[in-house]
Design a protein around this motif. Structure first.
Motif, PDB file in Angstrom:
ATOM      1  N   LEU A  95     -13.947 -19.680 -24.556  1.00 30.97           N
ATOM      2  CA  LEU A  95     -14.212 -20.540 -23.405  1.00 30.97           C
ATOM      3  C   LEU A  95     -14.992 -19.799 -22.327  1.00 30.97           C
ATOM      4  N   SER A  96     -14.702 -18.529 -22.153  1.00 28.70           N
ATOM      5  CA  SER A  96     -15.359 -17.741 -21.107  1.00 28.70           C
ATOM      6  C   SER A  96     -16.846 -17.537 -21.369  1.00 28.70           C
ATOM      7  N   LEU A  97     -17.288 -17.766 -22.605  1.00 24.08           N
ATOM      8  CA  LEU A  97     -18.695 -17.601 -22.949  1.00 24.08           C
ATOM      9  C   LEU A  97     -19.537 -18.819 -22.573  1.00 24.08           C
ATOM     10  N   LEU A  98     -18.883 -19.927 -22.241  1.00 19.39           N
ATOM     11  CA  LEU A  98     -19.607 -21.144 -21.894  1.00 19.39           C
ATOM     12  C   LEU A  98     -20.192 -21.061 -20.492  1.00 19.39           C
ATOM     13  N   PRO A  99     -21.277 -21.794 -20.218  1.00 16.95           N
ATOM     14  CA  PRO A  99     -21.753 -21.928 -18.835  1.00 16.95           C
ATOM     15  C   PRO A  99     -20.641 -22.521 -17.972  1.00 16.95           C
ATOM     16  N   GLU A 100     -20.654 -22.209 -16.689  1.00 15.83           N
ATOM     17  CA  GLU A 100     -19.559 -22.623 -15.803  1.00 15.83           C
ATOM     18  C   GLU A 100     -19.330 -24.130 -15.818  1.00 15.83           C
ATOM     19  N   GLY A 101     -20.408 -24.908 -15.835  1.00 15.11           N
ATOM     20  CA  GLY A 101     -20.260 -26.357 -15.832  1.00 15.11           C
ATOM     21  C   GLY A 101     -19.525 -26.861 -17.058  1.00 15.11           C
ATOM     22  N   GLN A 102     -19.799 -26.265 -18.218  1.00 17.94           N
ATOM     23  CA  GLN A 102     -19.125 -26.669 -19.444  1.00 17.94           C
ATOM     24  C   GLN A 102     -17.661 -26.241 -19.438  1.00 17.94           C
ATOM     25  N   GLN A 103     -17.383 -25.078 -18.866  1.00 16.88           N
ATOM     26  CA  GLN A 103     -15.986 -24.656 -18.728  1.00 16.88           C
ATOM     27  C   GLN A 103     -15.213 -25.658 -17.887  1.00 16.88           C
ATOM     28  N   ALA A 104     -15.844 -26.116 -16.805  1.00 17.92           N
ATOM     29  CA  ALA A 104     -15.181 -27.081 -15.914  1.00 17.92           C
ATOM     30  C   ALA A 104     -14.913 -28.394 -16.642  1.00 17.92           C
ATOM     31  N   THR A 105     -15.871 -28.848 -17.440  1.00 17.93           N
ATOM     32  CA  THR A 105     -15.688 -30.083 -18.204  1.00 17.93           C
ATOM     33  C   THR A 105     -14.528 -29.946 -19.178  1.00 17.93           C
ATOM     34  N   PHE A 106     -14.457 -28.814 -19.857  1.00 19.69           N
ATOM     35  CA  PHE A 106     -13.368 -28.588 -20.805  1.00 19.69           C
ATOM     36  C   PHE A 106     -12.020 -28.609 -20.097  1.00 19.69           C
ATOM     37  N   LYS A 107     -11.925 -27.916 -18.987  1.00 18.13           N
ATOM     38  CA  LYS A 107     -10.644 -27.802 -18.280  1.00 18.13           C
ATOM     39  C   LYS A 107     -10.220 -29.121 -17.646  1.00 18.13           C
ATOM     40  N   LYS A 108     -11.172 -29.986 -17.371  1.00 21.42           N
ATOM     41  CA  LYS A 108     -10.847 -31.289 -16.775  1.00 21.42           C
ATOM     42  C   LYS A 108     -10.199 -32.217 -17.797  1.00 21.42           C
ATOM     43  N   ALA A 109     -10.529 -32.044 -19.065  1.00 18.95           N
ATOM     44  CA  ALA A 109      -9.972 -32.899 -20.117  1.00 18.95           C
ATOM     45  C   ALA A 109      -8.507 -32.545 -20.368  1.00 18.95           C
ATOM     46  N   THR A 110      -7.759 -33.508 -20.870  1.00 16.55           N
ATOM     47  CA  THR A 110      -6.371 -33.261 -21.270  1.00 16.55           C
ATOM     48  C   THR A 110      -6.351 -32.334 -22.477  1.00 16.55           C
ATOM     49  N   ASN A 111      -5.617 -31.253 -22.369  1.00 15.88           N
ATOM     50  CA  ASN A 111      -5.548 -30.289 -23.461  1.00 15.88           C
ATOM     51  C   ASN A 111      -4.465 -30.713 -24.439  1.00 15.88           C
ATOM     52  N   LEU A 112      -4.875 -31.009 -25.658  1.00 11.40           N
ATOM     53  CA  LEU A 112      -3.949 -31.459 -26.692  1.00 11.40           C
ATOM     54  C   LEU A 112      -3.263 -30.299 -27.395  1.00 11.40           C
ATOM     55  N   GLY A 113      -3.651 -29.075 -27.043  1.00 12.01           N
ATOM     56  CA  GLY A 113      -3.003 -27.892 -27.588  1.00 12.01           C
ATOM     57  C   GLY A 113      -3.489 -27.515 -28.963  1.00 12.01           C
ATOM     58  N   ASP A 114      -2.932 -26.433 -29.501  1.00 13.49           N
ATOM     59  CA  ASP A 114      -3.278 -25.977 -30.836  1.00 13.49           C
ATOM     60  C   ASP A 114      -2.702 -26.910 -31.896  1.00 13.49           C
ATOM     61  N   GLU A 115      -1.615 -27.603 -31.556  1.00 18.99           N
ATOM     62  CA  GLU A 115      -1.054 -28.605 -32.447  1.00 18.99           C
ATOM     63  C   GLU A 115      -1.407 -29.970 -31.865  1.00 18.99           C
ATOM     64  N   VAL A 116      -1.913 -30.852 -32.712  1.00 23.99           N
ATOM     65  CA  VAL A 116      -2.361 -32.152 -32.239  1.00 23.99           C
ATOM     66  C   VAL A 116      -1.159 -33.049 -31.973  1.00 23.99           C
ATOM     67  N   ASP A 117      -0.937 -33.367 -30.711  1.00 25.15           N
ATOM     68  CA  ASP A 117       0.142 -34.266 -30.308  1.00 25.15           C
ATOM     69  C   ASP A 117      -0.398 -35.691 -30.372  1.00 25.15           C
ATOM     70  N   LEU A 118      -0.063 -36.411 -31.414  1.00 19.03           N
ATOM     71  CA  LEU A 118      -0.614 -37.748 -31.618  1.00 19.03           C
ATOM     72  C   LEU A 118      -0.174 -38.728 -30.542  1.00 19.03           C
ATOM     73  N   GLU A 119       1.009 -38.530 -30.008  1.00 19.32           N
ATOM     74  CA  GLU A 119       1.475 -39.392 -28.912  1.00 19.32           C
ATOM     75  C   GLU A 119       0.573 -39.206 -27.688  1.00 19.32           C
ATOM     76  N   LYS A 120       0.209 -37.966 -27.423  1.00 19.67           N
ATOM     77  CA  LYS A 120      -0.670 -37.697 -26.288  1.00 19.67           C
ATOM     78  C   LYS A 120      -2.065 -38.242 -26.549  1.00 19.67           C
ATOM     79  N   VAL A 121      -2.558 -38.110 -27.788  1.00 19.97           N
ATOM     80  CA  VAL A 121      -3.861 -38.683 -28.129  1.00 19.97           C
ATOM     81  C   VAL A 121      -3.865 -40.182 -27.843  1.00 19.97           C
ATOM     82  N   ALA A 122      -2.835 -40.876 -28.309  1.00 13.25           N
ATOM     83  CA  ALA A 122      -2.757 -42.324 -28.111  1.00 13.25           C
ATOM     84  C   ALA A 122      -2.696 -42.691 -26.630  1.00 13.25           C
TER      85      ALA A 122
END
Length: 332
Positions: A95-122
């Motif tokens: 993540l640290s290798l991304l341009p700052e704007g892309q890092q911000a976009t990633f961090k703004k999204a809901t993080n579903l984690g390393d395990e996909v939480d289907l309830e959270k996806v829904a």
């Protein structure tokens, strides 16, 4: 980019399987959101297009407003200007290798984690779900994801340009991809013209280490960004025979650095400032490395590779490679 395992574009992802009751609840949540999504897009989501993917021909909204990305689709979608509402785990080192704007976009999204939480996806009420993870992991959650939203899947063997095309179509970021492809083609043509003699007369070798490499070992890497230098530019790097495992799968002791003297130029992983990456640093500290004639002559070149599965990242790699090649004489 720090590599944690010498496997091509392997997703660091394990999918969690929820109970049937939970899946039905998630499905109901998704259905309840359809009218709201339609209101926001003035009916645009009713229009669809068909995207060819690893799981078939998938009908997706033409202008999706809420995109969930899973596995290796996270960063390419963001790279093309996409703004996912949900993403999966990405290592902080990547993540640290991304341009700052892309890092911000990633961090703004809901993080579903390393395990996909289907309830959270829904709960995110997506219009479309983009997925690139191991086939076996996808099979475990395929039906559940499809009850939530149209799901577009690509296997890990999908070539990065094809993945970008598919993501652009499914995520409605085609205009950005077209600009990136034009920039890419222009950069490749310029490098091939500028360094024609170097390309023709130089024997290269590309080295790397992994975060989980045994102490005192390195690899001759023929996967990752170097594939672009080989295939699209034509630089002469060693690679495995057809049908054999990549050279990068075999760890070599530092003592074998002495065998690199037959090559004119060595490339190795560097950070954005041109310094050896933390993982590769033990190699350049050895007396064996320092004694190499290639190193003494200044023909050991650090090249920055922030990633090799999206055009934006590859363009940054090509800029670094261009700068490194400029230090070489026309003939070796």
């Amino acid at each position: 980019m720090t590599t944690t395992h010498p496997r091509r574009r392997r997703a660091a992802l394990t999918a969690a399987i929820l109970s049937a009751a939970l899946v039905l609840t998630a499905c109901g949540s998704s259905d309840d959101s359809s009218d709201t999504s339609g209101d926001k897009t003035a009916g645009k989501t009713a229009e669809t297009r068909t995207v060819k993917a690893g799981n078939g021909d998938i009908k997706v909204p033409t202008a999706p407003q809420r995109v969930v990305t899973i596995g290796n689709t996270d960063l390419p979608f963001i790279d093309m200007g996409g703004k996912p509402v949900g993403v999966t785990g990405v290592a902080e080192s990547d993540l640290s290798l991304l341009p700052e704007g892309q890092q911000a976009t990633f961090k703004k999204a809901t993080n579903l984690g390393d395990e996909v939480d289907l309830e959270k996806v829904a709960s995110l009420k997506p219009d479309v779900i983009l997925v690139q993870i191991p086939d076996a992991e996808f099979k475990k959650i395929e039906k559940q994801l499809e009850t939530i939203a149209p799901t577009v899947f690509w296997g890990l063997d999908t070539e990065w340009k094809s993945l970008a095309e598919g993501i652009a179509q499914a995520g409605n970021v085609q205009a950005a991809l077209d600009r990136q492809k034009a920039d890419y083609d222009g950069r490749i043509a310029k490098i091939k013209q500028t360094y024609a003699d170097v390309i023709k007369n130089t024997k290269f070798v590309n080295l790397d280490r992994y975060a989980n490499s045994d102490p005192g070992t390195f690899v001759i890497a023929d996967i990752g960004c170097v594939e672009i230098a080989q295939d699209d530019i034509g630089l002469n790097f060693p690679k495995a025979a057809a049908g054999a495992d990549p050279l990068a799968y075999t760890s070599l002791p530092f003592e074998q650095l002495t065998k690199l003297s037959k090559y004119n130029v060595i490339t190795y992983p560097a950070d954005a400032k041109g310094q050896p990456t933390e993982v590769f640093a033990p190699v350049v500290k050895t007396n064996t490395w320092k004694a190499l004639s290639t190193v003494k002559s200044g023909h050991a070149l650090g090249v920055f590779c922030p990633g090799n599965n999206s055009y934006g990242a590859v363009l940054r790699y090509l800029a670094s490679l261009d700068t490194a090649l400029a230090t070489l004489p026309a003939k070796q």
